[in-house]
Design a protein around this motif. Structure first.
Motif, PDB file in Angstrom:
ATOM      1  N   TRP A  38      -1.809  66.732 -21.863  1.00 62.83           N
ATOM      2  CA  TRP A  38      -1.607  65.315 -21.567  1.00 62.83           C
ATOM      3  C   TRP A  38      -0.419  64.728 -22.312  1.00 62.83           C
ATOM      4  O   TRP A  38       0.017  63.628 -22.014  1.00 62.83           O
ATOM      5  CB  TRP A  38      -2.860  64.508 -21.933  1.00 62.83           C
ATOM      6  N   GLU A  78     -12.292  57.229 -13.756  1.00 65.88           N
ATOM      7  CA  GLU A  78     -11.386  56.160 -14.173  1.00 65.88           C
ATOM      8  C   GLU A  78     -10.468  56.556 -15.319  1.00 65.88           C
ATOM      9  O   GLU A  78      -9.274  56.252 -15.305  1.00 65.88           O
ATOM     10  CB  GLU A  78     -12.214  54.944 -14.609  1.00 65.88           C
ATOM     11  N   GLU A  79     -11.064  57.223 -16.306  1.00 65.26           N
ATOM     12  CA  GLU A  79     -10.283  57.584 -17.489  1.00 65.26           C
ATOM     13  C   GLU A  79      -9.224  58.627 -17.115  1.00 65.26           C
ATOM     14  O   GLU A  79      -8.061  58.523 -17.527  1.00 65.26           O
ATOM     15  CB  GLU A  79     -11.224  58.140 -18.556  1.00 65.26           C
ATOM     16  N   LEU A  81      -7.937  59.154 -14.198  1.00 64.92           N
ATOM     17  CA  LEU A  81      -6.935  58.526 -13.332  1.00 64.92           C
ATOM     18  C   LEU A  81      -5.926  57.736 -14.160  1.00 64.92           C
ATOM     19  O   LEU A  81      -4.712  57.820 -13.931  1.00 64.92           O
ATOM     20  CB  LEU A  81      -7.636  57.612 -12.315  1.00 64.92           C
ATOM     21  N   ALA A  82      -6.429  57.001 -15.144  1.00 65.90           N
ATOM     22  CA  ALA A  82      -5.548  56.190 -15.998  1.00 65.90           C
ATOM     23  C   ALA A  82      -4.584  57.103 -16.761  1.00 65.90           C
ATOM     24  O   ALA A  82      -3.375  56.827 -16.849  1.00 65.90           O
ATOM     25  CB  ALA A  82      -6.378  55.356 -16.964  1.00 65.90           C
ATOM     26  N   LYS A  83      -5.116  58.206 -17.282  1.00 64.52           N
ATOM     27  CA  LYS A  83      -4.269  59.160 -18.014  1.00 64.52           C
ATOM     28  C   LYS A  83      -3.222  59.770 -17.083  1.00 64.52           C
ATOM     29  O   LYS A  83      -2.077  60.000 -17.480  1.00 64.52           O
ATOM     30  CB  LYS A  83      -5.130  60.291 -18.594  1.00 64.52           C
ATOM     31  N   SER A  84      -3.639  60.065 -15.858  1.00 65.45           N
ATOM     32  CA  SER A  84      -2.720  60.656 -14.873  1.00 65.45           C
ATOM     33  C   SER A  84      -1.568  59.716 -14.567  1.00 65.45           C
ATOM     34  O   SER A  84      -0.401  60.123 -14.546  1.00 65.45           O
ATOM     35  CB  SER A  84      -3.468  60.963 -13.574  1.00 65.45           C
ATOM     36  N   LYS A  85      -1.906  58.456 -14.335  1.00 68.81           N
ATOM     37  CA  LYS A  85      -0.865  57.471 -14.001  1.00 68.81           C
ATOM     38  C   LYS A  85       0.100  57.306 -15.170  1.00 68.81           C
ATOM     39  O   LYS A  85       1.310  57.185 -14.977  1.00 68.81           O
ATOM     40  CB  LYS A  85      -1.506  56.119 -13.680  1.00 68.81           C
ATOM     41  N   LYS A  86      -0.461  57.290 -16.380  1.00 75.36           N
ATOM     42  CA  LYS A  86       0.373  57.089 -17.572  1.00 75.36           C
ATOM     43  C   LYS A  86       1.332  58.267 -17.738  1.00 75.36           C
ATOM     44  O   LYS A  86       2.540  58.064 -17.925  1.00 75.36           O
ATOM     45  CB  LYS A  86      -0.538  56.959 -18.800  1.00 75.36           C
ATOM     46  N   GLN A 121      -6.767  56.942  -2.555  1.00 77.51           N
ATOM     47  CA  GLN A 121      -6.616  56.809  -4.008  1.00 77.51           C
ATOM     48  C   GLN A 121      -5.194  57.161  -4.453  1.00 77.51           C
ATOM     49  O   GLN A 121      -4.611  56.499  -5.312  1.00 77.51           O
ATOM     50  CB  GLN A 121      -7.638  57.720  -4.697  1.00 77.51           C
ATOM     51  N   SER A 125      -2.516  54.688  -6.200  1.00 77.47           N
ATOM     52  CA  SER A 125      -1.928  55.054  -7.499  1.00 77.47           C
ATOM     53  C   SER A 125      -0.406  54.976  -7.437  1.00 77.47           C
ATOM     54  O   SER A 125       0.236  54.483  -8.371  1.00 77.47           O
ATOM     55  CB  SER A 125      -2.347  56.466  -7.899  1.00 77.47           C
ATOM     56  N   GLU A 128       0.905  51.422  -7.275  1.00 69.92           N
ATOM     57  CA  GLU A 128       0.868  50.763  -8.581  1.00 69.92           C
ATOM     58  C   GLU A 128       2.037  51.214  -9.459  1.00 69.92           C
ATOM     59  O   GLU A 128       2.655  50.410 -10.156  1.00 69.92           O
ATOM     60  CB  GLU A 128      -0.459  51.124  -9.258  1.00 69.92           C
TER      61      GLU A 128
END
Ligand SMILES: [Zn+2]
Ligand SMILES: [Zn+2]
Length: 279
Positions: A38, A78-79, A81-86, A121, A125, A128
């Motif tokens: 990550w 959710e977690e 997905l958030a890490k993926s986007k970041k 999804q 993503s 966003e």
């Protein structure tokens, strides 16, 4: 055609660039950090600039950045997905620092929520992230082998995602080994013609920005992702010849992700491609 290779993990950036320049490469692909982690690790802007200058000096262009495998824009966690986007956002920034025009991303895994929900999804993503990403870097979705709940093995799925954005906002990277595993027969001249015509109908050939050229030993349609040296797998050389000589724009990057990148195998595989390419 701008032949290139994926950079091995060992050796450091500059040394690898000198090596692929000596092999006559005109493009290169890197991981921005650990492909299975990550965290990308720090990179000074000055160092990135030095790297970009070195590539320019050797006329190696484009540099293609392959994002980490963990990124899943279709995740229903959710977690995750958030890490993926970041991490994808950070990868786009890292690419811009290197003056790389493309970031390649495996389309995603729906994880059991189904193809339609997964695709929706992914589209959310990207919608966003897109306004935040550097304008100089384009996200390319790579077709997948289709194992498990992987999305993007069907050209229609890639087309559906692209059609949700303004023309040219995203692009596609096609991997020959993944295509074969997904059931697209790229092992003969007729098969290549048919595959590219299917791609053109579902996505549009003008959106194809990078080709990953890999052989594979798996069976057609087996959905197993395993790369092999060119001419040593199930994809007949006739297929590679037909693909390379399709009449692409001269500056299309064609990148090897064959086993043992960084060894003499690179030279062997590049020689095979050059023998097959009549351009
Ligand atoms: Zn890939
Ligand atoms: Zn690939």
């Amino acid at each position: 055609m701008r032949f290139g290779v994926h950079m091995p993990q060992k050796g450091g950036f500059a040394k690898n660039v000198e090596r692929v320049a000596e092999l006559g490469c005109r493009s290169i692909q890197i991981f921005p950090g650990n492909p299975s982690g990550w965290r990308m690790g720090k990179l000074e802007a000055k160092e990135a600039e030095k790297r970009a200058d070195l590539l320019e000096k050797h006329d190696i262009n484009p540099l293609v950045v392959h994002s980490a495998y963990l990124i899943n824009l279709a995740s229903n966690n959710e977690e995750f997905l958030a890490k993926s986007k970041k991490l994808l956002g950070e990868t786009m920034e890292r690419a811009a620092l290197h003056r790389a025009p493309y970031v390649v991303l495996h389309t995603g895994n729906h994880g059991g929520q189904g193809v339609d929900k997964g695709l929706a999804q992914i589209i959310d993503s990207i919608r966003e992230g897109l306004p935040e990403w550097p304008l100089s870097v384009k996200l390319l979705l790579e077709n997948t082998a289709g194992s498990g709940s992987a999305l993007g093995s069907r050209f229609e799925e890639l087309g559906q995602i692209l059609a949700s954005f303004p023309k040219g906002a995203l692009g596609i990277c096609i991997d020959t080994a993944h295509s074969w595993a997904a059931g697209y027969d790229v092992g003969s001249a007729g098969g290549v013609d048919k595959t590219l015509s299917l791609f053109n109908n579902a996505v549009g050939l003008e959106h194809l920005q990078v080709i990953h050229v890999n052989d594979t030993r798996v069976d057609l349609g087996s959905k197993v992702d395993r790369h092999a040296h060119i001419g040593e797998g199930s994809i007949n050389k006739e297929g590679f010849a037909a693909l390379l000589n399709y009449g692409w724009p001269e500056d299309l990057p064609v990148i090897l992700e064959t086993p043992e990148n960084g060894t003499e195998w690179d030279r062997t595989n590049l020689n095979t491609l050059r023998e097959l390419y009549k351009g």
